[in-house]
Write a protein that holds these residues in place. Structure first.
Motif, PDB file in Angstrom:
ATOM      1  N   LEU A  75      26.789  16.182  15.476  1.00  0.00           N
ATOM      2  CA  LEU A  75      27.993  15.368  15.308  1.00  0.00           C
ATOM      3  C   LEU A  75      28.954  15.612  16.470  1.00  0.00           C
ATOM      4  N   VAL A 108      31.074  11.777   8.274  1.00  0.00           N
ATOM      5  CA  VAL A 108      29.735  11.962   8.849  1.00  0.00           C
ATOM      6  C   VAL A 108      29.163  13.283   8.362  1.00  0.00           C
ATOM      7  N   PRO A 163      25.811  15.323   8.974  1.00  0.00           N
ATOM      8  CA  PRO A 163      24.566  15.414   9.751  1.00  0.00           C
ATOM      9  C   PRO A 163      23.624  16.530   9.305  1.00  0.00           C
ATOM     10  N   ILE A 168      28.179   8.102   7.024  1.00  0.00           N
ATOM     11  CA  ILE A 168      26.972   8.235   7.842  1.00  0.00           C
ATOM     12  C   ILE A 168      26.372   9.590   7.481  1.00  0.00           C
ATOM     13  N   SER A 188      22.509  12.157   7.184  1.00  0.00           N
ATOM     14  CA  SER A 188      21.115  12.372   7.578  1.00  0.00           C
ATOM     15  C   SER A 188      20.166  11.894   6.487  1.00  0.00           C
ATOM     16  N   SER A 208      21.681  13.008  17.724  1.00  0.00           N
ATOM     17  CA  SER A 208      23.073  12.769  18.109  1.00  0.00           C
ATOM     18  C   SER A 208      23.282  11.349  18.609  1.00  0.00           C
ATOM     19  N   ILE A 224      23.586   9.149  15.557  1.00  0.00           N
ATOM     20  CA  ILE A 224      24.910   9.318  14.952  1.00  0.00           C
ATOM     21  C   ILE A 224      25.942   8.537  15.750  1.00  0.00           C
TER      22      ILE A 224
END
Length: 350
Positions: A194, A253, A255, A276, A278, A301, A304
């Motif tokens: 991220l 986010v 991740p 957002i 994973s 990345s 993302i």
């Protein structure tokens, strides 16, 4: 309603997602009139949080180490519900001594230690509860005959102060605020990817601001990785007023590289903040790509960055995803979670 006492065990040191979910379940069962006892480690934040609520019919017992000397706490009890590994071990030993039925809730999708004791612990559990299909797979690897039920986590009904949320927004005025909440742990939460994504995007979108809430073993590493970007990447540490921050975010986010379910996502969905995350572990059980959020491959990345750019630019998409997420999350209320556990308790106790 069951008249026998439900004994919960959670020996976690801190107060993370599993402890929040334990607390939510205890609260809901208290509303339903259940008598409960909660065994925690001495000085645990969970014990403090429960005491602060003053719940009816709830007794908190703080146990010092070594826990084995306190096995008498579960003698003659009707049902034990263990909420983490040390608690499960304690419940299993109690079962061997007193024949007390016990349940285990497994909350993470990491591989379970495949040794004789752990195998027997899961095999002897009256029921194993998992949050997602990904965790179910891990349980079945070491205990194929275990009786397993899937009961997802619940959203937390976080308190929100409008004035505090406005103050947070004012602090980041003119910024597109990207939030991440969780332990700062690269091996599990993957925040490096991220940070890399935001650093790339800042060249084109200088008004992006990344805000981390939480602490962990990799905090110093992340701060080193963010050196030179202090005006755009902030580490706020642990905060109790998570709800105020959630409502200030423009985007969330997540991740993660490993995730049993990701219960914080339920709170984000309820706050109508676009997500957002994973595509790993139990996350796809609640986030469906392009329906109620965007999923990206772990350790990506660039993926993302593309997803952030998409939600930064496309207001209609953001509104559609957040509205659908808000509708979907209603099925994950604490009441629904407690009702499903209540059904299991009744099946065990008859």
């Amino acid at each position: 309603m069951i008249h026998q006492k439900i004994v919960h065990i959670n020996f976690a040191k801190g107060f993370r997602g599993g402890e929040r979910q334990t607390l939510l379940l205890v609260q809901e069962l208290s509303k339903k009139g259940y008598t409960q006892k909660i065994l925690t480690r001495k000085g645990a934040p969970l014990a403090q949080r429960i005491a602060e609520l003053g719940l009816n019919g709830v007794e908190v017992v703080e146990i010092p180490k070594p826990y084995i000397f306190s096995l008498s706490q579960i003698k003659n009890e009707a049902l034990i519900h263990a909420h983490e590994t040390q608690g499960a071990q304690f419940a299993f030993l109690g079962h061997l001594l007193f024949k007390t039925p016990f349940l285990i809730t497994r909350r993470v999708d990491t591989a379970i230690k495949n040794n004789f004791f752990t195998q027997k612990m899961y095999q002897h559990a009256t029921r194993v509860i998992v949050l997602s299909k990904a965790i179910l797979v891990e349980v079945k690897k070491i205990a194929p005959q275990a009786l397993v039920s899937v009961i997802p986590s619940a959203f937390s009904e976080l308190e929100v102060s409008i004035s505090t949320t406005q103050a947070i927004k004012q602090m980041y005025q003119g910024k597109f605020l990207i939030g991440n909440i969780g332990e700062l742990d690269q091996d599990i939460k993957g925040q490096t990817y991220l940070i890399e994504a935001v650093k790339k995007l800042l060249v084109t979108y200088p008004n992006l601001h990344l805000l981390f809430l939480g602490k962990g073993k990799d905090e110093a590493f992340y701060k080193t990785l963010s050196k030179g970007y202090e005006d755009s990447i902030t580490f706020a540490g642990f905060v109790r007023n998570v709800g105020d921050y959630l409502h200030a975010f423009d985007l969330f986010v997540f991740p993660s590289l490993k995730e049993g379910l990701g219960s914080i996502l339920l709170d984000v969905m309820r706050a109508k903040v676009p997500i957002i995350a994973s595509d790993t572990g139990g996350i796809p059980d609640i986030i469906v790509n392009e329906k109620n959020g965007l999923l990206v491959k772990p350790k990506d990345s660039d993926g993302i960055a593309r997803a952030i750019e998409m939600l930064y630019s496309e207001e209609a998409l953001k509104k559609r995803l957040t509205q659908q997420a808000f509708e979907d999350v209603q099925a994950f209320s604490p009441f629904h979670m407690a009702t499903r556990y209540e059904k299991l308790y009744k099946e065990v106790l008859g």
